[in-house]
Motif scaffolding. Sequence first.
Motif, short mmCIF file in Angstrom:
data_model
loop_
_atom_site.label_atom_id
_atom_site.label_comp_id
_atom_site.label_asym_id
_atom_site.label_seq_id
_atom_site.Cartn_x
_atom_site.Cartn_y
_atom_site.Cartn_z
N HIS A 16 0.84 -1.20 0.00
CA HIS A 16 0.00 0.00 0.00
C HIS A 16 0.88 1.26 0.00
O HIS A 16 0.60 2.21 -0.73
CB HIS A 16 -0.94 0.00 1.21
CG HIS A 16 -1.94 1.10 1.19
ND1 HIS A 16 -2.99 1.13 0.30
CD2 HIS A 16 -2.04 2.24 1.93
CE1 HIS A 16 -3.71 2.23 0.51
NE2 HIS A 16 -3.15 2.92 1.49
N ARG A 17 1.94 1.23 0.78
CA ARG A 17 2.88 2.37 0.81
C ARG A 17 3.47 2.58 -0.58
O ARG A 17 3.55 3.70 -1.07
CB ARG A 17 3.99 2.11 1.84
CG ARG A 17 4.97 3.24 2.01
CD ARG A 17 5.99 3.02 3.13
NE ARG A 17 6.40 1.64 3.36
CZ ARG A 17 5.98 0.86 4.36
NH1 ARG A 17 5.12 1.31 5.24
NH2 ARG A 17 6.42 -0.37 4.48
N ARG A 28 -3.20 -1.01 -3.69
CA ARG A 28 -4.05 -0.41 -2.66
C ARG A 28 -4.46 -1.49 -1.66
O ARG A 28 -4.86 -2.58 -2.03
CB ARG A 28 -5.30 0.21 -3.27
CG ARG A 28 -6.20 0.85 -2.22
CD ARG A 28 -7.51 1.30 -2.76
NE ARG A 28 -7.33 2.42 -3.66
CZ ARG A 28 -8.33 3.04 -4.27
NH1 ARG A 28 -9.57 2.64 -4.09
NH2 ARG A 28 -8.09 4.04 -5.07
N ALA A 29 -4.37 -1.17 -0.38
CA ALA A 29 -4.74 -2.12 0.68
C ALA A 29 -6.25 -2.32 0.69
O ALA A 29 -7.00 -1.37 0.77
CB ALA A 29 -4.26 -1.63 2.03
N ASN A 30 -6.66 -3.56 0.59
CA ASN A 30 -8.07 -3.91 0.71
C ASN A 30 -8.21 -4.79 1.95
O ASN A 30 -7.98 -5.99 1.90
CB ASN A 30 -8.59 -4.64 -0.53
CG ASN A 30 -10.07 -4.93 -0.42
OD1 ASN A 30 -10.72 -4.61 0.57
ND2 ASN A 30 -10.61 -5.55 -1.44
N LEU A 31 -8.57 -4.16 3.04
CA LEU A 31 -8.75 -4.86 4.30
C LEU A 31 -10.22 -4.89 4.68
O LEU A 31 -10.57 -4.99 5.86
CB LEU A 31 -7.90 -4.19 5.39
CG LEU A 31 -6.39 -4.23 5.14
CD1 LEU A 31 -5.66 -3.29 6.08
CD2 LEU A 31 -5.87 -5.65 5.29
N ARG A 47 -4.04 5.83 4.17
CA ARG A 47 -4.78 6.75 3.33
C ARG A 47 -5.28 6.00 2.09
O ARG A 47 -4.53 5.27 1.46
CB ARG A 47 -3.87 7.91 2.92
CG ARG A 47 -4.63 9.06 2.31
CD ARG A 47 -3.69 10.12 1.79
NE ARG A 47 -3.16 9.65 0.51
CZ ARG A 47 -1.92 9.83 0.12
NH1 ARG A 47 -1.07 10.46 0.87
NH2 ARG A 47 -1.53 9.37 -1.04
N ASP A 48 -6.55 6.13 1.78
CA ASP A 48 -7.23 5.48 0.64
C ASP A 48 -7.37 3.97 0.79
O ASP A 48 -7.71 3.30 -0.17
CB ASP A 48 -6.54 5.79 -0.69
CG ASP A 48 -6.66 7.26 -1.06
OD1 ASP A 48 -7.60 7.93 -0.62
OD2 ASP A 48 -5.78 7.73 -1.78
N ALA A 49 -7.10 3.40 1.98
CA ALA A 49 -7.27 1.96 2.17
C ALA A 49 -8.74 1.64 2.39
O ALA A 49 -9.51 2.46 2.88
CB ALA A 49 -6.44 1.48 3.36
N PRO A 160 -7.98 7.22 -6.30
CA PRO A 160 -6.52 7.29 -6.29
C PRO A 160 -6.07 8.75 -6.28
O PRO A 160 -6.68 9.59 -6.94
CB PRO A 160 -6.11 6.60 -7.59
CG PRO A 160 -7.30 5.83 -8.03
CD PRO A 160 -8.51 6.51 -7.45
N THR A 161 -5.02 9.01 -5.53
CA THR A 161 -4.48 10.36 -5.50
C THR A 161 -3.02 10.30 -5.85
O THR A 161 -2.35 9.27 -5.66
CB THR A 161 -4.62 10.99 -4.10
OG1 THR A 161 -3.93 10.18 -3.16
CG2 THR A 161 -6.07 11.15 -3.70
#
Length: 165
Positions: A16-17, A28-31, A47-49, A160-161
């Motif tokens: 994710h980082r 992207r982290a999908n938790l 952020r954005d996870a 996304p940023t």
Amino acid sequence: MKTYTSEQLAEILGKHRSWLLDEEGGERANLSGANLSGANLSGANLRDANLRGANLRGANLRDANLSGANLSEVRELWGASGNCREVKAIQCEYWPVTYTAEHMQIGCQLHTLTEWWAFSDDEIGSMDSKALDWWKVWKPILQNIITLAPAVPGGTAPEPTTEAA
């Protein structure tokens, strides 16, 4: 509910980082729906996870960046140490109170803020033998605290940023 080892969680956070930095191999982290009970997320950049429906019971979120994180429909916040922005935690006599912009958990009861403020005395009394007396004292205090120090909303559908170099 998916449970991750500390190694798996570290790998997800590392990817994710990298995703946040637009590096190769980033993801992207999908938790969403994850059991993060007791997880050490201190200082993590989430952020954005996607944390939708996650169990954050006892999770350490101190200094975690949750701006833009999807915190909708969290399953549990009991005992989570907040990051003082998107997740806030305080101890109020018998029960710990943890809240987000939308939800509040008092002891084992997790409801939306709107539901908490609308509960009747009978509904509160049915939660625990000490609940109604406690609620009569703490409800106005909690309303004041949350009004003066609201939790910052997490995102519901993060986009996304990119960061300026």
